[in-house]
Design an enzyme around this catalytic site. Structure first.
Site, PDB file in Angstrom:
ATOM      1  N   SER A 115       2.675  -9.230 -15.428  1.00 50.54           N
ATOM      2  CA  SER A 115       1.968 -10.143 -14.530  1.00 50.54           C
ATOM      3  C   SER A 115       0.501 -10.339 -14.879  1.00 50.54           C
ATOM      4  O   SER A 115      -0.131 -11.280 -14.408  1.00 50.54           O
ATOM      5  CB  SER A 115       2.078  -9.655 -13.085  1.00 50.54           C
ATOM      6  OG  SER A 115       1.319  -8.478 -12.883  1.00 50.54           O
ATOM      7  N   LYS A 170      -3.965  -6.555 -10.252  1.00 52.40           N
ATOM      8  CA  LYS A 170      -4.208  -7.996 -10.247  1.00 52.40           C
ATOM      9  C   LYS A 170      -5.706  -8.230 -10.412  1.00 52.40           C
ATOM     10  O   LYS A 170      -6.511  -7.304 -10.354  1.00 52.40           O
ATOM     11  CB  LYS A 170      -3.751  -8.639  -8.930  1.00 52.40           C
ATOM     12  CG  LYS A 170      -2.312  -8.344  -8.515  1.00 52.40           C
ATOM     13  CD  LYS A 170      -1.290  -9.000  -9.410  1.00 52.40           C
ATOM     14  CE  LYS A 170       0.135  -8.692  -8.952  1.00 52.40           C
ATOM     15  NZ  LYS A 170       1.152  -9.146  -9.927  1.00 52.40           N
TER      16      LYS A 170
END
Length: 244
Positions: free
Chosen positions: A55, A128
């Site tokens: 991701s 993230k």
């Protein structure tokens, strides 16, 4: 053989035994101190995590290891653009799989985790990029496919997009980050189940600051990937709010 010679031998043997005992004691003390220091560093300063998914490509690759500064946000604040590691806010990750390996392997893993050299709980955390701080208004996407923070469109050099795609998010959104929370997105924008995909959850996709473990600042392994992690301050220049 004189009496003095016979007496000297057990004395030398006793001194040798005493020296070995002293050495062993010193080694044990050094080991205990080292373990304690490692534990304190892992608990309060820095710890290691590995990357279990794609991701954050191409910034981070699967199985990369990163070092996380735990003083942020505990002592020092976070900034937009920081790569952050955080605990699952609730429902972002599937249930943890059962432990594998024999008792010895699990024991070794537990010891390494205790002193901060292991990273067995990495798959219970997420990594993230921090896009929005408390109070920020974030929307996507404008006519050029850009994400905007507080009305300022961003040019994000770190994002990975499919070939021929311009929009930095396939999902449109318009949110304001509440107090005590942040908005996060993966750099691999079309392969990241980040804040955008949890807006229907009880937390509305926002990550509580209390769940943030820290800021990742370096890729430590493999050696070929070693590098400092950039927070791209120029990307977010000018987005500060006047009401701060």
């Amino acid at each position: 053989m004189t009496d003095s010679t016979a007496t000297a031998r057990p004395r030398r043997a006793a001194r040798r035994t005493s020296s070995w005992k002293t050495l062993l004691r010193d080694v044990v003390v050094i080991f205990v101190v080292a373990v304690l220091v490692s534990f304190l560093i892992k608990t309060f300063v820095a710890r290691s995590f590995y990357i279990p998914s794609g991701s954050m490509e191409n910034t981070l690759q699967i199985n990369d290891r990163i070092i996380v500064n735990e003083l942020q946000p505990k002592v020092f604040g976070l900034q937009r653009g920081d790569v952050v590691v955080f605990k699952d806010p609730g429902g972002w990750l599937p249930p943890a799989p059962p432990e594998t390996g024999n008792a010895f392997q699990q024991g070794v893993g537990a010891v390494l985790d205790f002193v901060g050299l292991g990273a067995s709980d990495s798959d219970q955390h997420l990594v993230k990029r921090l896009i929005g701080l408390p109070g920020d208004h974030i929307s996507c996407c404008n006519a050029l496919g850009q994400l905007s923070v507080n009305g300022v469109p961003l040019k994000e050099p770190y994002v990975l997009l499919p070939a021929g795609v311009q929009a930095v998010s396939e999902k449109s959104f318009d949110v304001t980050v509440p107090a005590g929370s942040v908005w996060v997105m993966g750099d691999n924008r079309y392969n990241s189940a980040d804040s955008r995909y949890h807006m229907d959850d009880p937390g509305k996709g926002f990550v509580p600051l209390s769940d943030v473990v820290g800021k990742a600042f370096v890729i430590s392994w493999p050696v070929s990937h070693w590098s400092w992690l950039d927070d791209y301050p120029d990307v977010f220049r000018g987005v500060e709010r006047d009401d701060k």
